[in-house]
Write an enzyme that holds these catalytic residues in place. Structure first.
Site, PDB file in Angstrom:
ATOM      1  N   ARG A  51       7.998   6.216  -3.296  1.00  0.00           N
ATOM      2  CA  ARG A  51       8.368   6.754  -1.986  1.00  0.00           C
ATOM      3  C   ARG A  51       7.617   5.993  -0.912  1.00  0.00           C
ATOM      4  NH1 ARG A  51       5.161  10.538  -4.491  1.00  0.00           N
ATOM      5  NH2 ARG A  51       3.039  10.720  -3.636  1.00  0.00           N
ATOM      6  N   ASP A  61      -3.726  -1.484  -1.808  1.00  0.00           N
ATOM      7  CA  ASP A  61      -4.937  -1.845  -1.071  1.00  0.00           C
ATOM      8  C   ASP A  61      -6.162  -1.060  -1.544  1.00  0.00           C
ATOM      9  OD1 ASP A  61      -4.045   0.568  -0.003  1.00  0.00           O
ATOM     10  OD2 ASP A  61      -4.560   0.056   2.052  1.00  0.00           O
ATOM     11  N   SER A  82       0.805  -1.218   0.000  1.00  0.00           N
ATOM     12  CA  SER A  82       0.000   0.000   0.000  1.00  0.00           C
ATOM     13  C   SER A  82       0.840   1.272   0.000  1.00  0.00           C
ATOM     14  CB  SER A  82      -0.933  -0.022   1.210  1.00  0.00           C
ATOM     15  OG  SER A  82      -1.654  -1.226   1.240  1.00  0.00           O
TER      16      SER A  82
END
Length: 473
Positions: free
Chosen positions: A168, A206, A153
């Site tokens: 990132r 997710d 996620s």
């Protein structure tokens, strides 16, 4: 909800109506301001679809179309979330029916910062233990190599369903030697090292999983949202509306799931969000300054810290906790967002639940006036979060031009599921933005995106014959 709407401040309290109005002004979003945020958000979404490397990256997920509801079989899902690592065995039975067996492993702050390879070793080791237990119980056959969806996620640049380079870290993670690398390859290396018999089929965010899983059980779902430790959204866009993908040869009318990574909205610019000095402190002291501006105003990781910073300011000004030892409140992030939810839920005349929060966790005795103020402050911070979230949802609805026909939004996460009144505040925000037509947009609890959604996407991928860009066509 201001104190005027609940209980009045007791007499002779340092907490005055002027002080309350100060925080109401700081945290209240007017409908006009919300509509201006929505307009800026729409333009940001469009830029992300037009060009790579944008602040809100609008990442193509390479999940094409919608599930049929007839997918069947056993699939594994591993979810590396912001708080837990979760391993799931999902059995799809067709007809939209499913069963999930799972185990959670709490992530420590140390694990969120350790060497990247060690983090993925932990994931592989946990998966191996789960499989051994499932085999011992006879749930799955020994030696069976099951397809697996890896729910990761965090923003990754994908050019196919089983590949993704981490752009990132978010949610407080900072593991070195992962950003800029293919996380599926890193995980595959750990799986091989631990001899774990799985087929890593799909890399799934997710939020994309929540979108697909919710559509699986409710075909009116057009948008998936996560409102928990972090925040994000996904929706399905026609490829013809994604200019940065025009050279891939995918037909324009093909539906492609887009992982917005909207938590980065207004990062660096800071032109649109009504950030307070508390938001700025959180941003500058975070492990990722100037990034995830939207998320830092909304998500469960930060709301408790916003509340703590207000308390610290009032302690320094001699307004609250006079003569009390407040040293336990000096630690960053020591005030859990769940306490805000607890305080808003306290309906006792003396606010006795709030008494317990401070006495049990911080050894601080509180006055009734302080407790009244804390409940109102929690409401202001929680309401701002919900209304900002509704701005993001409204922007996607406006971008898709589906307000008149309406849609359902599947939402998962602790804020939506557990924070009192959060759902209602989202709906109020949508009505403030769109007027009565805002009622055409409804929300529902999203089906388990990181488990069910990841497994469904693995199933969709497995059943397709093509292995290139059209894996899911």
């Amino acid at each position: 909800m201001s104190l005027d709407n609940t209980q009045s401040i007791v007499e002779d309290s340092p907490i005055t109506s002027e002080l309350i109005q100060k925080y109401e002004k700081l945290f209240t979003l007017t409908p006009e301001k919300m509509r201006s945020i929505v307009d800026a958000f729409v333009e940001t979404l469009k830029r992300g679809l037009e060009q790579y490397g944008q602040v809100v990256p609008m990442i193509p997920a390479f999940v094409f179309g919608w599930p049929t509801g007839e997918e069947t079989g056993d699939y594994l899902a591993l979810d590396l979330g912001g708080t837990n690592l979760r391993v799931c065995l999902v059995t799809l039975s067709g007809g939209g029916k499913f069963d999930i067996k799972q185990k959670k492993y709490r992530l420590t702050e140390e694990q969120k910062q350790m060497e990247g390879s060690l983090l993925f070793d932990f994931c592989a080791d946990s998966l191996s233990a789960f499989l051994e237990s499932a085999q011992a119980e006879g749930t799955i056959k020994a030696g069976a190599e099951l397809p697996m969806g890896f729910t990761f996620s965090y923003p990754c640049q994908q050019d196919r369903i089983d590949h993704g380079i981490l752009i990132r870290w978010t949610k407080g993670f900072g593991n070195p030697n992962v950003e800029g690398f293919d996380v599926t390859q890193l995980f595959a290396d750990s799986l091989k090292k631990h001899n774990v018999p799985v087929s890593l089929t799909a890399l799934v965010n997710d939020t994309t999983g929540a979108l697909i899983a919710s559509h699986y059980t409710n075909p009116r779902t057009r948008i998936g949202v996560i409102l928990g430790t972090g925040c994000n959204a996904a929706y399905a866009e026609r490829v013809g509306n994604i200019p940065k993908m025009k050279d891939l040869g995918i037909p324009d009318d093909t539906l492609m799931s887009i992982n917005c990574e909207w938590g980065a909205f207004d990062s660096f610019e800071h032109k649109h969000l009504p950030r307070t000095k508390y938001d700025e402190i959180i941003d500058l002291t975070s492990n990722k300054p100037h990034e995830q501006a939207f998320e830092k105003c909304i998500s469960g990781r930060y709301l408790g810290e916003i509340f703590r910073l207000v308390m610290k300011e009032l302690i320094d000004e001699g307004v609250i906790f006079l003569g009390k030892d407040t040293s336990k409140l000096n630690e960053e992030y020591c005030f859990d967002t769940a306490y805000l939810s607890t305080m808003e839920s306290d309906m006792t005349p003396e606010l006795l639940t709030i008494v317990s929060v401070f006495s049990q966790h911080y050894k601080i005795e509180t006055t009734l006036a302080e407790r009244q103020f804390f409940k109102a402050l929690a409401n202001l911070i929680g309401t701002r979060s919900a209304r900002l979230a509704s701005c993001g949802m409204a922007a996607i609805v406006k971008k898709l031009d589906i307000l008149d026909e309406g849609c359902s939004i599947g939402i998962d996460g602790s804020l939506y599921d557990m924070y009192p009144g959060f759902k209602e505040r989202i709906h109020e925000g949508l009505t403030d933005i769109f007027g009565e037509k805002g009622k055409n947009v409804v929300t529902h609890h999203a089906e388990d995106g990181s488990g069910l959604g990841s497994a469904i996407i693995a199933a969709m991928t497995k059943t397709r014959k093509d292995k290139g860009f059209f894996t899911n066509l």
